[in-house]
Enzyme design. Structure first.
Site, PDB file in Angstrom:
ATOM      1  N   GLY A  14       0.714  -7.222  -1.831  1.00 38.61           N
ATOM      2  CA  GLY A  14       1.375  -7.704  -0.616  1.00 38.61           C
ATOM      3  C   GLY A  14       1.408  -6.605   0.438  1.00 38.61           C
ATOM      4  N   ARG A  87      13.359  -8.044  -0.292  1.00 39.73           N
ATOM      5  CA  ARG A  87      14.555  -8.749   0.207  1.00 39.73           C
ATOM      6  C   ARG A  87      14.316  -9.283   1.616  1.00 39.73           C
ATOM      7  NH1 ARG A  87      19.132  -4.394   2.078  1.00 39.73           N
ATOM      8  NH2 ARG A  87      17.738  -2.609   2.343  1.00 39.73           N
ATOM      9  N   HIS A 180      18.674   4.617  -4.496  1.00 37.27           N
ATOM     10  CA  HIS A 180      18.087   4.070  -3.262  1.00 37.27           C
ATOM     11  C   HIS A 180      18.922   2.871  -2.812  1.00 37.27           C
ATOM     12  CE1 HIS A 180      15.073   3.209  -0.310  1.00 37.27           C
ATOM     13  NE2 HIS A 180      14.658   2.089  -0.869  1.00 37.27           N
TER      14      HIS A 180
HETATM   15  N1  LIG Z   1      11.243   1.813  -3.314  1.00 38.95           N
HETATM   16  C1  LIG Z   1      11.020   1.670  -2.024  1.00 38.95           C
HETATM   17  O1  LIG Z   1      11.200   2.609  -1.257  1.00 38.95           O
HETATM   18  C2  LIG Z   1      10.486   0.369  -1.491  1.00 38.95           C
HETATM   19  C3  LIG Z   1       9.996   0.283  -0.181  1.00 38.95           C
HETATM   20  C4  LIG Z   1       9.457  -0.928   0.247  1.00 38.95           C
HETATM   21  C5  LIG Z   1       9.412  -2.020  -0.608  1.00 38.95           C
HETATM   22  N2  LIG Z   1       9.902  -1.902  -1.847  1.00 38.95           N
HETATM   23  C6  LIG Z   1       9.866  -3.018  -2.793  1.00 38.95           C
HETATM   24  O2  LIG Z   1       8.508  -3.218  -3.193  1.00 38.95           O
HETATM   25  C7  LIG Z   1       8.324  -4.586  -3.594  1.00 38.95           C
HETATM   26  C8  LIG Z   1       7.119  -5.155  -2.868  1.00 38.95           C
HETATM   27  O3  LIG Z   1       7.346  -5.227  -1.480  1.00 38.95           O
HETATM   28  P1  LIG Z   1       6.241  -5.899  -0.517  1.00 38.95           P
HETATM   29  O4  LIG Z   1       6.758  -5.775   0.872  1.00 38.95           O
HETATM   30  O5  LIG Z   1       4.908  -5.388  -0.852  1.00 38.95           O
HETATM   31  O6  LIG Z   1       6.343  -7.428  -1.011  1.00 38.95           O
HETATM   32  P2  LIG Z   1       5.236  -8.574  -0.860  1.00 38.95           P
HETATM   33  O7  LIG Z   1       5.908  -9.872  -1.107  1.00 38.95           O
HETATM   34  O8  LIG Z   1       4.490  -8.412   0.420  1.00 38.95           O
HETATM   35  O9  LIG Z   1       4.211  -8.273  -2.067  1.00 38.95           O
HETATM   36  C9  LIG Z   1       4.592  -8.353  -3.401  1.00 38.95           C
HETATM   37  C10 LIG Z   1       3.360  -8.749  -4.194  1.00 38.95           C
HETATM   38  O10 LIG Z   1       3.674  -8.692  -5.593  1.00 38.95           O
HETATM   39  C11 LIG Z   1       2.927  -9.724  -6.207  1.00 38.95           C
HETATM   40  N3  LIG Z   1       3.407 -10.046  -7.536  1.00 38.95           N
HETATM   41  C12 LIG Z   1       4.495 -10.782  -7.899  1.00 38.95           C
HETATM   42  N4  LIG Z   1       4.546 -10.881  -9.244  1.00 38.95           N
HETATM   43  C13 LIG Z   1       3.490 -10.186  -9.733  1.00 38.95           C
HETATM   44  C14 LIG Z   1       3.008  -9.931 -11.044  1.00 38.95           C
HETATM   45  N5  LIG Z   1       3.633 -10.407 -12.124  1.00 38.95           N
HETATM   46  N6  LIG Z   1       1.880  -9.212 -11.167  1.00 38.95           N
HETATM   47  C15 LIG Z   1       1.233  -8.721 -10.103  1.00 38.95           C
HETATM   48  N7  LIG Z   1       1.648  -8.941  -8.826  1.00 38.95           N
HETATM   49  C16 LIG Z   1       2.752  -9.665  -8.669  1.00 38.95           C
HETATM   50  C17 LIG Z   1       3.061 -10.877  -5.235  1.00 38.95           C
HETATM   51  O11 LIG Z   1       2.098 -11.913  -5.508  1.00 38.95           O
HETATM   52  C18 LIG Z   1       2.843 -10.164  -3.917  1.00 38.95           C
HETATM   53  O12 LIG Z   1       1.474 -10.128  -3.566  1.00 38.95           O
HETATM   54  C19 LIG Z   1       9.644  -5.284  -3.270  1.00 38.95           C
HETATM   55  O13 LIG Z   1      10.437  -5.383  -4.429  1.00 38.95           O
HETATM   56  C20 LIG Z   1      10.300  -4.359  -2.264  1.00 38.95           C
HETATM   57  O14 LIG Z   1      11.701  -4.484  -2.241  1.00 38.95           O
HETATM   58  C21 LIG Z   1      10.446  -0.735  -2.308  1.00 38.95           C
HETATM   59  O1  LIG Z   2      15.080  -2.056   2.217  1.00 41.08           O
HETATM   60  C1  LIG Z   2      14.336  -2.610   1.424  1.00 41.08           C
HETATM   61  O2  LIG Z   2      14.649  -3.662   0.828  1.00 41.08           O
HETATM   62  C2  LIG Z   2      12.950  -2.063   1.184  1.00 41.08           C
HETATM   63  C3  LIG Z   2      12.944  -0.593   0.907  1.00 41.08           C
HETATM   64  O3  LIG Z   2      13.760  -0.268  -0.175  1.00 41.08           O
HETATM   65  C4  LIG Z   2      13.299   0.212   2.114  1.00 41.08           C
HETATM   66  O4  LIG Z   2      14.199   1.074   2.027  1.00 41.08           O
HETATM   67  O5  LIG Z   2      12.657   0.030   3.165  1.00 41.08           O
END
Ligand SMILES: NC(=O)c1ccc[n+]([C@@H]2O[C@H](COP(=O)([O-])OP(=O)(O)OC[C@H]3O[C@@H](n4cnc5c(N)ncnc54)[C@H](O)[C@@H]3O)[C@@H](O)[C@H]2O)c1
Ligand SMILES: O=C(O)C[C@H](O)C(=O)O
Length: 316
Positions: A14, A87, A180
């Site tokens: 994603g 989220r 976080h």
């Molecule tokens: N830790 C951090 O600092 C941080 C920062 C940004 C986002 N995130 C988290 O990262 C995650 C992804 O965010 P995003 O914006 O890319 O979301 P997104 O919805 O754009 O992409 C998520 C992808 O995961 C795929 N997916 C779901 N289940 C799966 C599985 N079983 N196997 C393989 N792929 C699978 C979905 O099909 C989708 O393509 C979220 O949980 C988000 O909260 C964390």
């Molecule tokens: O805030 C979120 O849900 C995504 C990520 O953890 C962030 O800090 O940008």
């Protein structure tokens, strides 16, 4: 001598996964496999093809392919997990817990079978918990399961400080520890601009406002985007970790690590200062903290522990 290329898998293609792929490819850090669920097979294939063709313009030599078959992950050096739901407005990261724990367990178990020697960077949220789930489900040594939060949180803090002082962000060195979440712990005493402690440059009131904005930095972007969360700065943060590990740079960076007594915490994953290198988390740096700093870190760790206790008994 044989020339070997790193093999990197990105699970979840994603917003964050595709941006990570582009940045990794531009840095020529290794050949990339994009992995997603079967329903996303075509869109992942399209993204892989599009990214690959951008190399013809950018002149990078990186192979990029997509797959839904974990057999293709064999011999991966690094696996980056972004799989899971992000989220939306008015949600907390903990609201993602149930869905993302299930996804993480499934993904981690497959990694342990097909890429048992890999290093893992976890991004999916709530990331302290997801790193814990991944650590337990893979059974990997703790130095090989690393969560990303502190580089991003520090990047936000540094950005706000640079804006406040109207200086280059290059000169700002912030330090953010803990979970976080909104309880994360920006440590002003260990933060500086051009080597000058921040409290000599910015008033206490303004520093407190910057700390508060940093804590809510993810939410600020979620509210603006409306239908997902940040991905450019998160992807840049993951790619910095990937580069430091694959190129064995041994940099001091914050990372989410499994703790066994460090800072007084046991059986929990939390953001701490580390040395990152070819062995993943090479070392966790134990910093002396003041009573107030320790209290803030305890508060943040308690929040993570409380969330963890909701799922710990269900982990295999
Ligand atoms: N830790 C951090 O600092 C941080 C920062 C940004 C986002 N995130 C988290 O990262 C995650 C992804 O965010 P995003 O914006 O890319 O979301 P997104 O919805 O754009 O992409 C998520 C992808 O995961 C795929 N997916 C779901 N289940 C799966 C599985 N079983 N196997 C393989 N792929 C699978 C979905 O099909 C989708 O393509 C979220 O949980 C988000 O909260 C964390
Ligand atoms: O805030 C979120 O849900 C995504 C990520 O953890 C962030 O800090 O940008």
């Amino acid at each position: 001598m044989a020339f070997t290329r790193n093999k990197i898998a990105i699970i979840g293609t994603g917003n964050t996964g595709e941006t990570i792929a582009l940045l990794l490819a531009q840095k020529e850090l290794g050949d990339i496999f994009l992995v997603d669920i079967p329903e996303k097979a075509d869109s992942s294939k399209g993204k892989a093809l599009d990214l690959l063709q951008s190399g013809a313009v950018e002149k990078f030599n990186t192979k990029i392919a997509s797959t839904t078959d974990y057999n293709d992950l064999r011999n991966s050096d690094l696996v980056i997990i972004t799989a899971g739901i992000p989220r939306k407005t008015n949600m907390s990261r903990d609201d993602l817990l149930e869905t993302n724990v299930t996804i993480m367990q499934e993904v981690a178990e497959k990694i342990s079978v097909y890429a048992p020697n890999s290093y893992i960077i976890v991004l999916s949220n709530p990331v302290d918990i997801m790193t814990f789930v991944c650590y337990k489900a893979t059974g990997f040594p703790k130095n090989r399961v690393i969560g990303q939060s502190g580089i991003l949180d520090t990047a936000r803090f540094n950005t706000f400080v640079a804006e406040e002082l109207n200086i280059s962000v290059e000169d700002v060195t912030g330090f953010v520890l803990g979970g976080h979440g909104d309880e994360m712990v920006p440590l002003i005493r260990y933060s500086s601009a051009g080597g000058i402690p921040l409290d000599k440059l910015i008033s206490e009131e303004r520093l407190n406002a910057i700390i508060e904005r940093t804590r809510r930095g993810g939410g600020e972007i979620v509210n603006l985007l409306g239908n997902g969360s940040a991905y450019f700065a998160p992807a840049a943060s993951v790619v910095q970790m990937a580069e430091v590990i694959l190129r064995d740079k041994r940099r001091i960076l914050p990372a989410i690590a499994y703790l066994q007594g460090e800072y007084g915490y046991h059986d929990i994953c939390l953001g701490v200062p580390t040395i990152l290198g070819r062995n993943g988390i090479e070392h966790i740096i134990g910093l002396p903290l003041s009573a107030t700093e320790k209290e803030s870190l305890n508060y943040s760790a308690k929040k993570v522990s409380r969330t963890l206790s909701k799922i710990k008994s269900n982990l295999t």
